[in-house]
Enzyme design. Sequence first.
Site, PDB file in Angstrom:
ATOM      1  N   HIS A   1      95.190  -6.303  61.482  1.00  0.00           N
ATOM      2  CA  HIS A   1      96.251  -7.272  61.763  1.00  0.00           C
ATOM      3  C   HIS A   1      97.306  -7.265  60.655  1.00  0.00           C
ATOM      4  CE1 HIS A   1      98.351 -10.956  62.857  1.00  0.00           C
ATOM      5  NE2 HIS A   1      98.113 -11.432  61.647  1.00  0.00           N
TER       6      HIS A   1
ATOM      7  N   THR B   1      97.395 -26.238  66.075  1.00  0.00           N
ATOM      8  CA  THR B   1      96.323 -25.256  65.899  1.00  0.00           C
ATOM      9  C   THR B   1      95.164 -25.758  66.743  1.00  0.00           C
ATOM     10  OG1 THR B   1      97.038 -24.901  63.610  1.00  0.00           O
ATOM     11  CG2 THR B   1      94.846 -24.086  64.220  1.00  0.00           C
TER      12      THR B   1
ATOM     13  N   GLN C   1     109.000 -18.467  62.137  1.00  0.00           N
ATOM     14  CA  GLN C   1     108.252 -17.956  60.985  1.00  0.00           C
ATOM     15  C   GLN C   1     109.028 -16.881  60.222  1.00  0.00           C
ATOM     16  OE1 GLN C   1     104.509 -16.227  62.204  1.00  0.00           O
ATOM     17  NE2 GLN C   1     103.916 -15.607  60.140  1.00  0.00           N
TER      18      GLN C   1
ATOM     19  N   ARG D   1     107.983  -6.168  57.672  1.00  0.00           N
ATOM     20  CA  ARG D   1     108.522  -5.554  56.454  1.00  0.00           C
ATOM     21  C   ARG D   1     108.529  -4.041  56.625  1.00  0.00           C
ATOM     22  NH1 ARG D   1     105.145  -9.585  55.262  1.00  0.00           N
ATOM     23  NH2 ARG D   1     103.362  -8.191  55.156  1.00  0.00           N
TER      24      ARG D   1
ATOM     25  N   ASP E   1      94.287 -21.243  56.237  1.00  0.00           N
ATOM     26  CA  ASP E   1      94.272 -20.092  57.138  1.00  0.00           C
ATOM     27  C   ASP E   1      94.330 -18.814  56.306  1.00  0.00           C
ATOM     28  OD1 ASP E   1      94.247 -18.820  59.594  1.00  0.00           O
ATOM     29  OD2 ASP E   1      96.428 -18.826  59.765  1.00  0.00           O
TER      30      ASP E   1
ATOM     31  N   ASP F   1      95.561 -20.084  66.472  1.00  0.00           N
ATOM     32  CA  ASP F   1      96.600 -20.470  65.514  1.00  0.00           C
ATOM     33  C   ASP F   1      97.957 -20.118  66.133  1.00  0.00           C
ATOM     34  OD1 ASP F   1      98.045 -21.013  63.211  1.00  0.00           O
ATOM     35  OD2 ASP F   1      97.687 -19.025  62.363  1.00  0.00           O
TER      36      ASP F   1
ATOM     37  N   GLU G   1      97.233 -16.577  67.861  1.00  0.00           N
ATOM     38  CA  GLU G   1      96.428 -15.794  66.937  1.00  0.00           C
ATOM     39  C   GLU G   1      94.976 -16.147  67.214  1.00  0.00           C
ATOM     40  OE1 GLU G   1      97.879 -16.182  62.853  1.00  0.00           O
ATOM     41  OE2 GLU G   1      99.447 -14.709  63.318  1.00  0.00           O
TER      42      GLU G   1
ATOM     43  N   GLU H   1     101.318  -8.178  68.302  1.00  0.00           N
ATOM     44  CA  GLU H   1     100.691  -6.864  68.118  1.00  0.00           C
ATOM     45  C   GLU H   1     100.470  -6.172  69.467  1.00  0.00           C
ATOM     46  OE1 GLU H   1      97.419  -6.935  64.835  1.00  0.00           O
ATOM     47  OE2 GLU H   1      97.665  -8.983  65.569  1.00  0.00           O
TER      48      GLU H   1
ATOM     49  N   ARG I   1     107.017 -16.900  66.189  1.00  0.00           N
ATOM     50  CA  ARG I   1     107.353 -15.763  65.324  1.00  0.00           C
ATOM     51  C   ARG I   1     108.800 -15.797  64.851  1.00  0.00           C
ATOM     52  NH1 ARG I   1     102.423 -14.522  63.778  1.00  0.00           N
ATOM     53  NH2 ARG I   1     101.076 -13.977  65.530  1.00  0.00           N
TER      54      ARG I   1
ATOM     55  N   TYR J   1     109.797 -17.868  56.194  1.00  0.00           N
ATOM     56  CA  TYR J   1     108.572 -17.668  55.398  1.00  0.00           C
ATOM     57  C   TYR J   1     108.778 -17.044  54.013  1.00  0.00           C
ATOM     58  CZ  TYR J   1     107.675 -12.638  55.755  1.00  0.00           C
ATOM     59  OH  TYR J   1     107.712 -11.283  55.606  1.00  0.00           O
TER      60      TYR J   1
ATOM     61  N   GLU K   1      91.386 -16.415  66.244  1.00  0.00           N
ATOM     62  CA  GLU K   1      90.714 -16.490  64.947  1.00  0.00           C
ATOM     63  C   GLU K   1      89.348 -17.173  65.089  1.00  0.00           C
ATOM     64  OE1 GLU K   1      93.117 -17.906  61.720  1.00  0.00           O
ATOM     65  OE2 GLU K   1      94.979 -17.144  62.589  1.00  0.00           O
TER      66      GLU K   1
ATOM     67  N   TYR L   1      93.914 -14.342  56.190  1.00  0.00           N
ATOM     68  CA  TYR L   1      94.722 -13.226  56.692  1.00  0.00           C
ATOM     69  C   TYR L   1      93.892 -11.978  56.441  1.00  0.00           C
ATOM     70  CZ  TYR L   1      99.331 -10.735  56.877  1.00  0.00           C
ATOM     71  OH  TYR L   1     100.413  -9.943  57.164  1.00  0.00           O
TER      72      TYR L   1
ATOM     73  N   THR M   1      94.031 -13.878  62.023  1.00  0.00           N
ATOM     74  CA  THR M   1      93.978 -13.186  63.305  1.00  0.00           C
ATOM     75  C   THR M   1      92.970 -12.044  63.252  1.00  0.00           C
ATOM     76  OG1 THR M   1      96.319 -13.609  63.493  1.00  0.00           O
ATOM     77  CG2 THR M   1      95.382 -12.039  65.042  1.00  0.00           C
TER      78      THR M   1
ATOM     79  N   LYS N   1     104.043 -22.494  62.234  1.00  0.00           N
ATOM     80  CA  LYS N   1     102.608 -22.663  62.494  1.00  0.00           C
ATOM     81  C   LYS N   1     102.194 -24.115  62.667  1.00  0.00           C
ATOM     82  CE  LYS N   1     101.209 -18.351  61.203  1.00  0.00           C
ATOM     83  NZ  LYS N   1     100.237 -17.501  61.918  1.00  0.00           N
TER      84      LYS N   1
END
Lengths: 399, 399
Positions: free
Chosen positions: B121, B245, B228, B130, B114, B221, B187, B347, B225, B232, B189, B116, B333, B241
């Site tokens: 996104h 999927t 994760q 972050r 996968d 996907d 997500e 989002e 959250r 992560y 995708e 990114y 995503t 995840k």
Amino acid sequence: MTLQSWVPVPAGSHFPVQNLPYGVFEPSGGGAARVGVAIGEHVLDLAAALGDEVFARPSLNAFMAQGRERWHEVRARVVELLTVEANRPEVEPALHRAADVRLLLPFEVADYVDFYSSEHHAANIGRMFRPDSEPLTPNWKHLPIGYHGRAGTVVVSGTPVVRPSGQRKPPQADAPSFGPSQRLDIEAEVGFVVGTGSELGTSVGVADFAEHVFGVCLVNDWSARDIQAWEYVPLGPFLGKSFATSVSPWVVPLEALEDARVAPPERAPEPLPYLRDGEQDWGLDLAMEVRLNGHLVSRPPFASMYWTPAQQLAHMTVNGASLRTGDFYASGTVSGPEPEQRGSLIELSWGGREPIELPGGGTRSFLEDGDEISISATAPGAEGTTIGFGEVVGRILPG
Amino acid sequence: MTLQSWVPVPAGSHFPVQNLPYGVFEPSGGGAARVGVAIGEHVLDLAAALGDEVFARPSLNAFMAQGRERWHEVRARVVELLTVEANRPEVEPALHRAADVRLLLPFEVADYVDFYSSEHHAANIGRMFRPDSEPLTPNWKHLPIGYHGRAGTVVVSGTPVVRPSGQRKPPQADAPSFGPSQRLDIEAEVGFVVGTGSELGTSVGVADFAEHVFGVCLVNDWSARDIQAWEYVPLGPFLGKSFATSVSPWVVPLEALEDARVAPPERAPEPLPYLRDGEQDWGLDLAMEVRLNGHLVSRPPFASMYWTPAQQLAHMTVNGASLRTGDFYASGTVSGPEPEQRGSLIELSWGGREPIELPGGGTRSFLEDGDEISISATAPGAEGTTIGFGEVVGRILPG
């Protein structure tokens, strides 16, 4: 008296009759790949010895899918064939000299997961990769951290490893550059092979470990530290690992490791209930050895691992992820508390600042082209014997 | 005049003869799973229509392994069968009504990666996960960040998704707790299916994309959250995840997407040479739509993706990692620059602070049990037509 085979087993062999690991081999005289069992310096052709078509295949998967009861039956039958002298005339034609056969990847890898379960390794790496933070991330003692690796590049011992190229950016550089890895490393690990799967949407408890896991082998999780350092934030290791992961050709069945079970280190804080083991301990007393061009550079003690393979399996499935036959997961680098017990070169040379001295005068911080790494391990077997895992070997080719 | 099939194709159908996507189905009257092609509201049984055993299998893998020339031949022959009226008597018995067949996972997934690769996104997620750092990590514009996901839990559209349980730790809590995810997300995708493999130790260039990639489908996907966010760091997403999927059942061949190719956004700084595309552009103008319980909540534009699937393939193999038939990789995503073009609920609801208003008065920040998500897409087809991908649908079951 200790159970013995009529097949001669030299003193110190990794493969007495108390072990009987499974592998896949091509017979010396040619012919299709098939399942075998190691005994001393020989390989028993199981398809020939047992007359069962499930062993006349180029992987263990079909046999592993048959489940724990069948694994037990087959092992008991092989012990009988190899220890009762009366069976010798019938069985001997199914023996090949190990030196004459070619060993192949023993199982088709479904998903591959790599954990990070040595506290000493995680703390060492944390100190080097994230010098401004606590060595262990806040989650480390609450869950066995892991990630998915590339199943398609799991290769059998002996497969040459081409030095990978990729992007790397030294801290002082403005932009990344491209080229062969300059910090090619090893990770000495132990791998667990899933025999029987599980349903999507269900989880496998710590106590169900031996129902699902077929056996154990050795792993070298080759790592390009410069590629890894530049790529891994925020989604984890990718190209720094995916170029090759080597495994030993013999899968030691869980049943051969009953006498190697030990209590894991004390876990504090206490893990959440789904990770508690207690009576279900699956710490394993494997004594590992890492050799660089034949020179012993480390003796990682697997018994020092913080999280056990049973806890790793429970964690991997607690979200409802299903297991498949051939799923494979590795322990993470095995590093003990002592400097000479570290399972990677980046730890042994402390990021290149303290190169390893080699006999004859050379030094190593990371791997050079032509270098050969061998990882081996032994463990207590039944009846006070010592059993072994053979070795996983790989030599670096230029990129 | 636009090429037309003798099979009736309703206006607005995703499956005119300019598309001809491949899938795997169980015939209405029972019988073994086999390969089919979608045309209007029908499915053509390829094994019956072409008399080729490679299509009488429960996955596309054997056909995909035959390579690009063969893919082209088969497509040309299917076009001929479905457009030349004289073929109708012979071909019509091999047609099934789509409403009567059961669609299965179209290919056996080898490795799943996968990416990114949407700048919008990645920047949105960076701001939320972050908040004290730059939204994009320093490596983001130098390489398509990706990670391996769980191949064994890739499921076909329509498969229910059980809400995963796991560890999560709100920032204000002292320790993690265990339970069903409270921030279950999607997500939206696009996925790319590898047809022909490559050798270990070699890399596949940007220009070789169409030699290796067979086709394209849609991906959801699913992402927990809360799980994760806690797990992560430092090794990336794992249990957040790996529980499921979902993929759409129809794989659109690359040849059907020639008219959808567009130039990707300008890349600055210029990527390293192995990631430069130029004349080999594989930006794709796919117009995606995301529906929650039938209500349109987003229209992600795939053409806005920073890294193309050709660049992703080149990056994934630049370290010498081999490809296998059935390797599958997803774009990451898809989020456009506008708020209503975001491809995930985290989002769209900005981390739960701005819930989505649903018609009838409800709101959603994350998925509730019973919610159904559908992702669909259309693209320019040959001769000014519009082709589509069908949809990938999933409904949440309680954990």
